[in-house]
Design a protein around this motif. Structure first.
Motif, short mmCIF file in Angstrom:
data_model
loop_
_atom_site.label_atom_id
_atom_site.label_comp_id
_atom_site.label_asym_id
_atom_site.label_seq_id
_atom_site.Cartn_x
_atom_site.Cartn_y
_atom_site.Cartn_z
N UNK A 190 5.58 71.36 -9.28
CA UNK A 190 5.75 71.44 -7.83
C UNK A 190 5.42 72.81 -7.25
N UNK A 191 5.40 73.84 -8.12
CA UNK A 191 5.20 75.20 -7.63
C UNK A 191 6.47 75.84 -7.11
N UNK A 192 7.63 75.18 -7.31
CA UNK A 192 8.90 75.76 -6.86
C UNK A 192 9.24 76.96 -7.73
N UNK A 193 9.70 78.03 -7.09
CA UNK A 193 9.91 79.30 -7.78
C UNK A 193 11.26 79.88 -7.35
N UNK A 194 12.06 80.30 -8.33
CA UNK A 194 13.36 80.91 -8.07
C UNK A 194 13.37 82.26 -8.79
N UNK A 195 13.80 83.32 -8.12
CA UNK A 195 13.78 84.64 -8.75
C UNK A 195 14.92 85.50 -8.25
N UNK A 196 15.21 86.53 -9.02
CA UNK A 196 16.28 87.47 -8.69
C UNK A 196 15.88 88.84 -9.21
N UNK A 197 15.86 89.86 -8.34
CA UNK A 197 15.55 91.23 -8.74
C UNK A 197 16.82 91.89 -9.26
N UNK A 216 6.17 90.88 -2.80
CA UNK A 216 5.30 90.14 -3.71
C UNK A 216 5.91 88.80 -4.09
N UNK A 217 7.21 88.78 -4.34
CA UNK A 217 7.88 87.53 -4.71
C UNK A 217 7.95 86.59 -3.52
N UNK A 218 8.14 87.12 -2.31
CA UNK A 218 8.17 86.27 -1.11
C UNK A 218 6.83 85.57 -0.91
N UNK A 219 5.75 86.28 -1.20
CA UNK A 219 4.43 85.67 -1.07
C UNK A 219 4.28 84.47 -2.00
N UNK A 220 4.87 84.58 -3.20
CA UNK A 220 4.82 83.45 -4.13
C UNK A 220 5.66 82.28 -3.61
N UNK A 253 6.10 81.48 -0.61
CA UNK A 253 5.42 80.85 0.52
C UNK A 253 4.12 80.16 0.13
N UNK A 254 3.71 80.28 -1.13
CA UNK A 254 2.42 79.73 -1.54
C UNK A 254 2.59 78.93 -2.83
N UNK A 255 3.17 77.74 -2.70
CA UNK A 255 3.39 76.91 -3.89
C UNK A 255 2.08 76.46 -4.53
N UNK A 256 1.02 76.34 -3.73
CA UNK A 256 -0.28 75.94 -4.29
C UNK A 256 -0.78 77.00 -5.26
N UNK A 298 1.29 76.79 -8.47
CA UNK A 298 0.85 75.66 -9.31
C UNK A 298 -0.44 75.98 -10.04
N UNK A 299 -1.34 76.66 -9.34
CA UNK A 299 -2.62 77.00 -9.96
C UNK A 299 -2.45 77.99 -11.11
N UNK A 300 -1.66 79.04 -10.88
CA UNK A 300 -1.47 80.06 -11.92
C UNK A 300 -0.71 79.49 -13.11
N UNK A 301 0.27 78.63 -12.84
CA UNK A 301 1.14 78.11 -13.90
C UNK A 301 0.72 76.73 -14.39
N UNK A 302 -0.51 76.32 -14.10
CA UNK A 302 -0.97 75.00 -14.54
C UNK A 302 -0.80 74.86 -16.04
N UNK A 303 -0.30 73.71 -16.46
CA UNK A 303 0.01 73.48 -17.88
C UNK A 303 -1.15 72.78 -18.56
#
Length: 329
Positions: free
Chosen positions: A206-213, A306-310, A312-315, A318-323
């Motif tokens: 899905x491109x969903x991303x969760x992160x914590x600095x 940088x993380x906020x940009x990710x 906002x851009x699930x596409x 998905x492209x970078x993390x394609x399996x």
């Protein structure tokens, strides 16, 4: 006619079609807008070669020295495994010289490089990875892990996240840049040890991303991340949320509260099974490249953007993390 490569081929086949269904020669000649000699040539070619006589156009330039099938069967296996030729390492110059001596292939360095590029080969510096002490056991564990992940990803009742930590420094590693020939590019550095860490998890589907600095990584910090992820990815009826992780000590602590998340652990020495690694490399090579600071707040702010940009851009995620299909070797 519907599959013609261009308008010229369509016009020729249309003329033949009109003749075949009984339209008069003079009317076809007026319809196609060509001379009588040209139309008769089309008819001759069609009678001799069929549709190919009107649609095929030979490619310009010299013919290939080697067919694509020959490159795939004779050269690419050597590139993948230099040991087949009794070598430990190839360069394109070395490989082209070896092929001229050992194989009946008279291809130049440039031709060899072009063939490799056609098959999506590129020069990359290998990532250092420690050799496992027991390679046979490691191979079995890796195969079992690949099978488990493939089954998990194919399960419609499973949502699979991949998690990991990454460090970002105020003195980043210099990256490639375009400069004029003859110049000597430089990049400053402060020589400190300013660093921020990120704990993250990504769902490639899905491109969903969760992160914590965070400032560092331990059990308490990872528990804080699990709490955040449990809120960001709430439970779903009929779905089980899985989090794939490496074998870091704080990932396996008995004190962790996993909420509704089920941990899955990778086999040792298998970072290539975790697509979030590519996401970290993307951030370092794109968003953070060239950013130099000795201010902790500035580093945190830049990393946050940088993380906020990710997010906002699930596409893109998905492209970078394609399996790809898991390599079990």
């Amino acid at each position: 006619m519907a599959c013609c490569p261009d308008g010229k081929s369509y016009r020729r086949l249309n003329a033949i079609h009109l003749l075949l269904i009984g339209v008069g020669f003079d009317l076809v000649l007026r319809n196609c807008g060509r001379g009588e000699r040209c139309l008769r040539l089309w008819i001759t070619r069609f009678n001799a070669q069929g549709i190919d006589g009107l649609t095929y156009r030979p490619r310009p330039g010299r013919p290939r020295k080697l067919a694509a099938a020959t490159v795939e069967s004779e050269i690419l296996p050597l590139v993948d495994d230099p040991g087949l030729a009794g070598q430990l390492h190839w360069t394109a110059v070395k490989l082209s010289g070896w092929l001229k001596q050992e194989k009946p292939f008279d291809i130049s360095y440039r031709t060899l490089v072009r063939y490799l590029h056609e098959h999506r080969y590129a020069r990359r510096i290998p990532r250092p990875m420690p050799e496992p002490p027991d390679k046979d056991k490691w191979t079995q564990q890796r195969e079992a892990c690949a099978t488990e992940l493939a089954a998990l990803l194919a399960d419609p009742a499973a949502r699979v996240f991949f998690g990991d930590e990454a460090g970002f420094e105020g003195d980043p590693r210099p990256r490639h840049k375009w400069v004029k020939r003859g110049s000597r590019p430089t990049q400053g550095y402060y020589g400190g040890h300013l660093r921020r860490n990120v704990v993250g998890a990504v769902e490639p589907a899905s491109g969903e991303f969760v992160s914590l600095i965070v400032a560092h990584c331990n059990t308490e910090v990872f528990q804080a991340f699990l709490d955040v992820m449990a809120e960001e990815v709430p439970p779903e009826e009929g779905k089980q949320i899985h989090l794939v992780l490496d074998n870091a000590g704080w990932h396996k602590s008995a004190r962790l509260d996993w909420h509704h998340i089920k941990p899955v652990y990778l086999s040792p020495y298998s970072p290539d099974f975790n697509p979030i690694e590519r996401l970290w490399q993307h951030v370092k090579g794109q968003s953070m490249a060239g950013f130099l600071t000795n201010d902790g707040e500035a580093l945190t702010d830049k990393l946050l953007d940088s993380l906020k940009n990710l997010l906002d851009d699930s596409k893109l995620v998905r492209s970078v993390c394609a399996l790809p299909s898991f390599n079990r070797k």
